[in-house]
Design a protein around this motif. Structure first.
Motif, PDB file in Angstrom:
ATOM      1  N   UNK A 163     -19.843 -58.524 -30.930  1.00 39.81           N
ATOM      2  CA  UNK A 163     -20.481 -57.357 -30.314  1.00 39.81           C
ATOM      3  C   UNK A 163     -21.724 -57.796 -29.548  1.00 39.81           C
ATOM      4  N   UNK A 164     -22.534 -58.647 -30.171  1.00 41.64           N
ATOM      5  CA  UNK A 164     -23.758 -59.125 -29.534  1.00 41.64           C
ATOM      6  C   UNK A 164     -23.440 -59.919 -28.272  1.00 41.64           C
ATOM      7  N   UNK A 165     -22.453 -60.789 -28.350  1.00 40.88           N
ATOM      8  CA  UNK A 165     -22.075 -61.590 -27.186  1.00 40.88           C
ATOM      9  C   UNK A 165     -21.567 -60.698 -26.055  1.00 40.88           C
ATOM     10  N   UNK A 166     -20.677 -59.768 -26.387  1.00 40.54           N
ATOM     11  CA  UNK A 166     -20.138 -58.869 -25.377  1.00 40.54           C
ATOM     12  C   UNK A 166     -21.197 -57.965 -24.777  1.00 40.54           C
ATOM     13  N   UNK A 214     -11.620 -57.110 -30.383  1.00 45.47           N
ATOM     14  CA  UNK A 214     -12.034 -55.793 -29.893  1.00 45.47           C
ATOM     15  C   UNK A 214     -13.550 -55.577 -29.916  1.00 45.47           C
ATOM     16  N   UNK A 215     -14.281 -56.082 -30.932  1.00 45.99           N
ATOM     17  CA  UNK A 215     -15.747 -55.904 -30.884  1.00 45.99           C
ATOM     18  C   UNK A 215     -16.379 -56.517 -29.639  1.00 45.99           C
ATOM     19  N   UNK A 216     -15.854 -57.640 -29.182  1.00 44.53           N
ATOM     20  CA  UNK A 216     -16.374 -58.256 -27.965  1.00 44.53           C
ATOM     21  C   UNK A 216     -16.156 -57.344 -26.767  1.00 44.53           C
ATOM     22  N   UNK A 217     -14.949 -56.787 -26.658  1.00 45.25           N
ATOM     23  CA  UNK A 217     -14.654 -55.866 -25.567  1.00 45.25           C
ATOM     24  C   UNK A 217     -15.536 -54.628 -25.646  1.00 45.25           C
TER      25      UNK A 217
END
Length: 505
Positions: free
Chosen positions: A370-373, A312-315
């Motif tokens: 989160x950073x990647x997303x 979910x952090x990526x999204x």
């Protein structure tokens, strides 16, 4: 008689309904690029195919990449809507076949069939947005569509994990049937696009050559050093075949009356640079989306459902940045440095992924995601915006399909390479290890197995960061164009060139 306000509101409502229907089909196509990620360990364990794991993604990406140039060009010649509806039907049939698969070979073949429909959905979806909206509006809508793509990309693993754990992995494909039928009905009812009929011939030879080229490249990178030695006749033959087909494709496209991929588009660096960059970014993005759930399940011990939730952090990072940056580009009309910054942030996150091990906390891995997303959300939708801004309206379908094809090349060839890295580093002889089987092993054996998977998967991540940073460097050479507020959107019935963007700042 309608008031002026009511007259203006009617087309606006029609536009919003059309955009809503396109978002639904975008979600449908995008979710199946990643829905197998969290189910993959269970699928390969049940069907005994760990050595073929990357082909569940590669087959889908390969055929969708092959289909996109033909869909794009045909839509320029004959209109978008009927092709669009046909793509939905093919996708739904492919999904049903995947659910019935009884072996890994069958599942890979049916995923390839499903990809033909998905390729049409992706390219026609984005082309129709370009038809309906002006350049500045595209920035706003592409940002929203980027959020939908991000939502689907991460909802895929979550949905796949939940269905795999609580129902069956087969339902990750069966769920597409009702969604696909809804998408078909909505698109048929609300999407209003005039028909176009062109007297020119279809470039079938070009389509066959580019399909063969992508197939040779995928097999070359997938089999080289794993199934066959690099010096084997098979690999040498595939490499030579790829070079020969590339030369023939260029020669054919230079003389074709209606080339499937007009080579004149490559004379503009504002087209060439984003297309080249998207190959690299698609490799990194699909690599992360595929191997992060595998790391969480096979190395960190998470369940299929939990590994989806842990993404979910990526999204969240993608949804926030895609929406916000879309609004900023719409307001200021510039997109280059958003793209460079986003690719750089995603590259740094990819490098951080490679440092993870069995002791990495959920908070730390979540921060990396989160950073990647966030980085991906800044760059992915603006790649298409850059291409559509400088391409004549008559070539918009072909140009959009070139971006989608480039994404397919990155997905197919890139995933084949990353899958080879994974297989080469994995020192396990057991091909039927599911997450449940690993958790049932004696503690010492389980720990050794998880270490082996951790080493193999972080070895893949060691490639993801540098690949993304290479895309960032490439994008620094892009012209810093300003989007026009623009004229009315171009329809299929009356193609015309758009106002030329202002000169670089």
């Amino acid at each position: 008689m309608l008031s002026t306000t009511a007259a203006k509101a009617a087309p606006r409502r029609s536009l919003m309904v059309s955009m809503g229907s396109l978002m639904l089909t975008m979600f449908l196509a995008a979710i199946d690029q990643t829905v197998v990620a969290t189910a993959m360990p269970t699928i390969v364990g049940e069907l005994h195919g760990l050595e073929s794991v990357s082909w569940l993604v590669t087959a889908f990406a390969l055929t969708s990449g092959i289909a996109t140039p033909l869909y794009g060009k045909l839509s320029d010649m004959y209109g978008r809507k009927n092709l669009y509806l046909s793509a939905i039907v093919l996708f739904v049939i492919g999904s049903a076949l995947c659910g019935f698969a009884q072996s890994m070979g069958q599942l890979i073949a049916f995923r390839a069939f499903q990809g033909i429909g998905a390729g049409g959905l992706m390219v026609l979806n984005m082309t129709i947005v370009g038809d309906l909206a002006t350049p500045r509006e595209r920035a706003k809508y592409q940002g929203i569509f980027g959020s939908v793509f991000a939502l689907a990309s991460i909802a895929g693993p979550i949905l796949g994990g939940y269905l795999t754990e609580h129902v069956s992995w087969r339902w990750i494909f069966y769920i597409n049937l009702p969604l696909g039928l809804i998408a078909l009905a909505v698109a048929f009812a609300v999407l209003k696009l005039p028909r176009r009929v062109s007297p020119h011939r279809i470039d079938w030879l070009g389509a066959v050559l580019i399909s063969g080229l992508l197939t040779c490249l995928t097999l070359f990178t997938s089999w080289g050093g794993t199934v066959h030695a690099w010096s084997s006749p098979v690999i040498i033959g595939l490499g030579a075949g790829a070079v020969l087909l590339a030369v023939l494709f260029v020669l054919v496209e230079r003389t074709a009356a209606e080339p499937v991929l007009p080579l004149r588009l490559f004379r503009d660096s504002t087209f060439t640079i984003p297309v080249a960059a998207v190959v690299l970014m698609a490799t990194a993005m699909l690599g992360a989306a595929t191997f992060l759930p595998m790391f969480l399940q096979l190395a960190a011990g998470a369940s299929a459902a939990d590994s989806g939730l842990l993404l979910l952090p990526l999204m969240g990072g993608m949804v926030v940045s895609s929406t916000v940056v879309g609004q900023l580009v719409h307001r200021f009309g510039r997109f280059k440095w958003f793209m460079v910054t986003g690719a750089t942030l995603a590259g740094i996150a990819g490098i951080l992924f490679s440092t993870m091990d069995l002791g990495t906390s959920g908070f730390v891995s979540g921060a990396y995601m989160v950073l990647f997303g966030f980085g991906l959300g800044m760059v992915m939708q603006n790649v298409l915006l850059a291409v559509q801004t400088t391409t004549p309206a008559a070539d918009r379908g072909a140009a959009t399909s070139a971006v989608t094809f480039a994404r397919g090349v990155g997905g197919a060839v890139g995933m084949a390479v990353l899958g080879g890295v994974f297989s080469g580093r994995l020192a396990l002889g057991e091909a039927a290890l599911t997450p449940e089987a690993i958790r049932a092993l004696p503690e010492a054996v389980r720990h050794a197995t998880q270490l082996a998977f951790s080493d193999a998967i972080t070895g893949v991540f060691a490639w993801v960061g540098p690949i993304m940073l290479a895309a960032a460097v490439l994008l620094t050479f892009l012209k810093n164009l300003r989007l026009a507020h623009a004229a009315e959107p171009v329809t299929e019935a009356e193609p015309r060139a758009e106002p030329t963007p202002s000169t670089p700042a």
